[in-house]
Design an enzyme around this catalytic site. Structure first.
Site, mmCIF file in Angstrom:
data_model
loop_
_atom_site.group_PDB
_atom_site.id
_atom_site.type_symbol
_atom_site.label_atom_id
_atom_site.label_comp_id
_atom_site.label_asym_id
_atom_site.label_seq_id
_atom_site.Cartn_x
_atom_site.Cartn_y
_atom_site.Cartn_z
ATOM 1 N N PRO A 191 1.007 -0.825 -0.186
ATOM 2 C CA PRO A 191 0.116 -0.058 0.295
ATOM 3 C C PRO A 191 1.014 1.382 -0.007
ATOM 4 C CG PRO A 191 0.121 -0.712 1.993
ATOM 5 C CD PRO A 191 0.488 -2.431 1.404
ATOM 6 N N GLN B 164 -6.531 -1.792 2.663
ATOM 7 C CA GLN B 164 -6.666 -1.291 4.214
ATOM 8 C C GLN B 164 -7.101 -0.142 4.445
ATOM 9 O OE1 GLN B 164 -2.455 1.168 4.725
ATOM 10 N NE2 GLN B 164 -1.744 -0.916 5.354
ATOM 11 N N CYS C 45 1.978 3.087 10.439
ATOM 12 C CA CYS C 45 2.207 4.519 9.450
ATOM 13 C C CYS C 45 2.854 5.250 10.557
ATOM 14 C CB CYS C 45 0.737 4.907 9.200
ATOM 15 S SG CYS C 45 1.385 6.799 8.333
ATOM 16 N N LYS D 5 -0.605 -5.029 8.879
ATOM 17 C CA LYS D 5 0.464 -4.825 8.629
ATOM 18 C C LYS D 5 1.101 -3.408 9.478
ATOM 19 C CE LYS D 5 2.972 -2.446 4.735
ATOM 20 N NZ LYS D 5 3.513 -1.023 4.800
ATOM 21 N N ASN E 243 9.208 -6.961 3.463
ATOM 22 C CA ASN E 243 9.009 -5.966 3.123
ATOM 23 C C ASN E 243 9.614 -4.520 3.441
ATOM 24 O OD1 ASN E 243 7.181 -3.201 3.870
ATOM 25 N ND2 ASN E 243 7.416 -3.432 1.637
ATOM 26 N N GLY E 244 10.568 -3.742 2.895
ATOM 27 C CA GLY E 244 11.512 -3.247 3.461
ATOM 28 C C GLY E 244 13.073 -3.193 2.193
ATOM 29 N N ASP E 245 12.759 -2.179 1.658
ATOM 30 C CA ASP E 245 14.001 -1.900 0.357
ATOM 31 C C ASP E 245 14.543 -3.740 -0.513
ATOM 32 O OD1 ASP E 245 14.137 0.194 1.949
ATOM 33 O OD2 ASP E 245 16.214 -0.725 3.376
ATOM 34 N N GLY F 296 7.327 -1.736 -2.041
ATOM 35 C CA GLY F 296 6.530 -0.493 -1.906
ATOM 36 C C GLY F 296 7.351 0.100 -2.973
HETATM 37 C C1 LIG Z 1 4.923 7.244 -1.112
HETATM 38 C C2 LIG Z 1 4.649 6.229 0.709
HETATM 39 C C3 LIG Z 1 3.601 6.297 0.838
HETATM 40 C C4 LIG Z 1 2.976 4.696 1.903
HETATM 41 N N1 LIG Z 1 2.088 4.647 2.518
HETATM 42 C C5 LIG Z 1 1.503 3.504 3.475
HETATM 43 C C6 LIG Z 1 -0.179 3.047 2.841
HETATM 44 O O1 LIG Z 1 -1.116 3.925 3.017
HETATM 45 N N2 LIG Z 1 -0.271 2.158 3.982
HETATM 46 C C7 LIG Z 1 0.815 1.068 4.529
HETATM 47 O O2 LIG Z 1 1.078 0.322 5.340
HETATM 48 N N3 LIG Z 1 2.653 1.972 3.566
HETATM 49 C C8 LIG Z 1 2.230 2.786 3.575
HETATM 50 N N4 LIG Z 1 3.709 3.175 3.133
HETATM 51 C C9 LIG Z 1 4.859 2.025 3.163
HETATM 52 C C10 LIG Z 1 4.952 1.206 2.976
HETATM 53 O O3 LIG Z 1 3.979 0.319 1.924
HETATM 54 C C11 LIG Z 1 6.136 -0.224 2.717
HETATM 55 O O4 LIG Z 1 6.168 -0.567 3.832
HETATM 56 C C12 LIG Z 1 7.954 1.185 2.823
HETATM 57 O O5 LIG Z 1 7.890 1.544 1.668
HETATM 58 C C13 LIG Z 1 9.105 0.281 2.602
HETATM 59 O O6 LIG Z 1 8.866 -0.388 1.782
HETATM 60 P P1 LIG Z 1 9.550 -0.359 0.281
HETATM 61 O O7 LIG Z 1 11.227 -0.264 0.606
HETATM 62 O O8 LIG Z 1 9.487 -1.589 -0.017
HETATM 63 O O9 LIG Z 1 9.064 1.005 -0.291
HETATM 64 C C14 LIG Z 1 4.218 3.772 1.883
HETATM 65 C C15 LIG Z 1 5.212 4.531 1.947
HETATM 66 C C16 LIG Z 1 5.767 5.310 1.373
HETATM 67 C C17 LIG Z 1 7.481 5.921 0.695
#
Ligand SMILES: Cc1cc2nc3c(=O)[nH]c(=O)nc-3n(C[C@H](O)[C@H](O)[C@H](O)COP(=O)(O)O)c2cc1C
Length: 307
Positions: free
Chosen positions: A11, A66, A96, A136, A193-195, A216
């Site tokens: 998300p 979500q 969040c 999450k 999840n993460g990076d 993400g």
């Molecule tokens: C622009 C942005 C918006 C996000 N919005 C949500 C969200 O609506 N709900 C949520 O659970 N996490 C949200 N996240 C967190 C991401 O889902 C994810 O956990 C986080 O970016 C780490 O994963 P990544 O490194 O693959 O980006 C958001 C992150 C970013 C950068």
């Protein structure tokens, strides 16, 4: 089966709206995706200024809707509405970190430090719907409280079917690197999840015992990444055509004024790494009508306007 070593689309507020998900689905028809986070207050109040309050999900499976909030009854009502709208499962946001959500409203990441409230919400949501419920979350509130495993056990006890874990604490926001723990004896499947952006990242996280991975920011400007990592597609030869199609879907959904403004960031992401893209981004940021946006995309990528 939702959790079967799949690659999930995370998300992302302001990104994973219906038009974006349509584009991701072109490359990855079966990937489990999430909506942007949806406020239970806004949804239950049917606030008109938020288009996603009226989305239907019948043609989007598998799609997790979500929700975020701190009021168990409203969260349960929101879950029922989303189930009726055709969501495949309900996800509760417990990660969040932004102050408006986590500290001022007591929702999102706050639930990592208020396990009693988290439990109340999970029990209310699980008993409100017949579809699966997931959460999450992050590692914990800060380094002194990396108690994600406690929350996962409470979640399992409440009937939550799986969880996604982002390898940072709330205090880290998006800084530092994601540091996912090795899993042992977890009571429900956990998605890492993460990076995560490459095949090697996916293999590393799977090797830590995760039942799937979630991408993400890797999707920004690369909506094909889920399909690419799953071996279902290759990166498109003509990114301009993808960008054009995405923009048309946004026009359909948001109307010209909002779509054009909101598409600027996507245009910028699509152009990252391409020669002369800095100038393109400057020009795109001044565009306020659909024809100019279409023309700019076609000129930059050298594609035909045939939508
Ligand atoms: C622009 C942005 C918006 C996000 N919005 C949500 C969200 O609506 N709900 C949520 O659970 N996490 C949200 N996240 C967190 C991401 O889902 C994810 O956990 C986080 O970016 C780490 O994963 P990544 O490194 O693959 O980006 C958001 C992150 C970013 C950068």
């Amino acid at each position: 089966m939702l959790v079967n070593n799949q690659i999930f689309g995370a998300p992302l507020a302001g990104v994973t709206d219906r038009p974006f998900r349509r584009i991701v689905r072109m490359f990855s028809p079966n990937a489990p995706l999430y909506t942007e986070m949806i406020s239970c207050h806004s949804l239950v109040g049917a606030h008109k200024n938020c288009l996603r309050n009226f989305d239907r999900y019948d043609d989007e499976a598998p799609i997790g809707a979500q929700i975020f909030g701190a009021n168990a009854e409203l969260m349960a009502d929101a879950a029922r509405i989303l189930q009726d709208a055709g969501a495949s499962w309900i996800d509760i946001n417990m990660g969040c970190p932004v102050p408006k959500v986590a500290t001022r409203s007591g929702a999102g990441a706050n639930l990592m430090r208020d396990h009693r409230l988290a439990e109340k919400i999970m029990r209310a949501v699980v008993s409100a719907v017949g579809i699966p419920v997931s959460i999450k979350t992050r590692l914990g509130w800060d380094d002194a409280h990396r108690d994600w495993a406690d929350l996962i056990h409470i979640a399992a006890d409440c009937g939550v079917q799986f969880a996604a874990l982002h390898g940072r604490t709330r205090a880290q926001l998006y800084n530092g690197v994601s540091d996912l723990p090795r899993l042992e004896n977890v009571p429900i499947p956990i998605i890492g999840n993460g990076d995560i952006k490459t095949d090697a990242d996916v293999a590393r996280v799977r090797g830590l015992g995760y039942s799937g991975v979630m991408i993400g920011r890797g999707m920004l400007g690369r909506p094909w990444i889920l399909g690419e990592l799953a071996g279902e597609c290759v990166a498109p030869g003509n990114i301009g055509a993808v960008a054009l199609r995405h923009f048309e879907y946004m026009l359909e959904y948001y109307g010209e004024k909002n779509a054009t403004q909101m598409f600027r960031k996507h245009a910028a992401w699509y152009s990252v790494g391409i020669p002369n893209s800095a100038d393109f981004r400057i020009r795109v940021n001044q565009i306020s009508n659909a024809d100019d946006m279409r023309r700019e995309i076609c000129e930059f990528w050298g594609c035909e306007l045939n939508i």
